[in-house]
Design an enzyme around this catalytic site. Structure first.
Site, PDB file in Angstrom:
ATOM      1  N   ASP A 351       0.834  -1.215   0.000  1.00  0.00           N
ATOM      2  CA  ASP A 351       0.000   0.000   0.000  1.00  0.00           C
ATOM      3  C   ASP A 351       0.862   1.256   0.000  1.00  0.00           C
ATOM      4  OD1 ASP A 351      -2.359  -1.424  -0.017  1.00  0.00           O
ATOM      5  OD2 ASP A 351      -2.665  -1.313   2.156  1.00  0.00           O
ATOM      6  N   LEU A 352       1.940   1.213   0.759  1.00  0.00           N
ATOM      7  CA  LEU A 352       2.844   2.361   0.832  1.00  0.00           C
ATOM      8  C   LEU A 352       3.494   2.633  -0.526  1.00  0.00           C
ATOM      9  CD1 LEU A 352       4.417   4.496   2.470  1.00  0.00           C
ATOM     10  CD2 LEU A 352       6.048   2.690   3.072  1.00  0.00           C
TER      11      LEU A 352
END
Length: 393
Positions: A351-352
């Site tokens: 996600d990052l």
């Protein structure tokens, strides 16, 4: 009756059209991804000797790093050879005692591969994503990885620091080394770079640590479970580095606070520091000293290696065999499992990276100040040389 039939058929046609459109979109994205050059996702870390016989080279590279140990460049390599030769027998013995080498490469390669699998599904616009590992002091070194990326035709890459907390001596050193390899291997700038230089409060990181702590607490007797002291242990820094204004202590503390907030501050806790060497003053309190002091005073104590994204010698030997194994209070002590292959953690990493890719931000707004404060004989003079023109978001 006729109007109901017409409405039903119309609804069916719309659903069919939507399904076909989505299917076409997925197929189109996959076909486009196959035509595009891969996006490199490069996990940067210090590394560790995967085999015992690699220990000397690892130690030499480490002590020769002026970003980590800022001494006169004129004498650094000579001093590094001497210290590495002196320390190799002791460190080789420690690696034998934890299975014959560091597991950091195994875990880094696994994490990178799994992150790229997720990104290919969630971020098709930059697919395919290709995993790489670039270590500062052990194989695969940054130069080796860079050469492979050029062979693979990578045109865009994310340098993903596996130090969630920025320090000039760790992430800063990796960025300086990346710049040296760009100059040596890629003067035409075939690869366009950006960097994730810190992520101390990443949701996946916080959640994964919280899950592991909660799981380990179940191993303590129920009557004392809420009284167990949580000792968050991070690699220490020399005070002369801390006193330059290095961001590391504050960012480690931010991670700890966010985890405790997630756990609703149910247990008492402290942040302590490990792995200090030599006579210089280091950031404290020291993990081993606090553990021995608290041993007779508490019902239970859990060590949480907070600054590491996988197991390595500082967890498997220094904490497990040293701090816990040699303590007379070992029956009260347990260590929280490291992040390693934790799925929550890997999804958080993905996600990052996805957010980073979609933001078009080349590096954090904090990084220029980090480099202005850092001390080195061979620093990057201008971050735009490495990452292009910074576009703040």
């Amino acid at each position: 009756m006729l109007s109901r039939t017409i409405r039903t058929q119309g609804s069916f046609l719309r659903r069919s059209q939507l399904t076909i459109t989505r299917s076409f979109s997925v197929t189109f994205n996959m076909q486009n991804a196959q035509k595009r050059s891969p996006t490199g996702i490069v996990l940067m870390n210090m590394g560790g000797p995967s085999k015992v016989e690699e220990t000397y080279d690892f130690l030499y590279q480490l002590f020769a790093d002026n970003d980590l140990i800022p001494i006169s460049a004129k004498y650094q390599k000579t001093i590094a050879k001497y210290i590495a030769k002196f320390r190799t027998p002791k460190i080789e013995k420690q690696y034998r005692e934890i299975g014959g080498g560091s597991p950091i490469r195994k875990w880094s390669e696994y994490q990178a591969t799994e992150v790229c699998k997720i990104l290919d599904k969630t971020c098709p616009e930059t697919a395919p994503h290709k995993p790489y590992v670039a270590f500062r002091y052990a194989k695969p070194l940054t130069a080796e990885t860079y050469k492979q990326m050029l062979k693979d035709g990578v045109k865009k890459a994310v340098a993903f620091s596996q130090y969630p907390h920025f320090s000039y001596s760790t992430t800063g050193s990796s960025i300086n080394e990346l710049w040296r390899q760009i100059k040596a291997l890629d003067s035409e700038r075939s690869i366009s770079w950006s960097v994730i230089d810190r992520w101390p409060t990443n949701e996946g990181l916080i959640k994964a640590f919280s899950e592991n702590i909660t799981k380990k607490l179940q191993e303590f007797p129920q009557p004392v479970r809420d009284k167990v002291v949580l000792l968050f242990s991070a690699h220490s820094l020399p005070m002369d580095v801390v006193n330059t204004g290095d961001a590391y202590p504050a960012e480690v503390a931010a991670t700890v606070y966010n985890i405790m907030q997630k756990l609703k501050f149910k247990n008492p806790y402290r942040l302590v520091w490990q792995s200090q060497v030599g006579p210089k003053p280091w950031l404290g309190a020291q993990t081993a000293e606090i553990a021995e002091f608290l041993g007779p005073k508490v019902d239970g104590l859990m060590f949480i290696p907070i600054a590491f994204t996988s197991d390595h010698i500082e967890t498997l030997h220094e904490i497990d065999l040293g701090v816990i194994g040699e303590s007379e209070y070992k029956d009260k002590f347990k260590r929280c499992e490291s992040l390693n292959g934790n799925q929550t953690f890997i999804e958080g990493m993905a996600d990052l990276v996805k957010s980073h890719l979609q933001s078009n931000q080349l590096y954090s707004n904090q990084l220029p100040l980090d480099f202005a404060l850092g001390k080195s004989n061979d620093p990057v003079k201008d971050l735009s040389l490495v990452f292009g023109n910074h576009e703040s978001t």
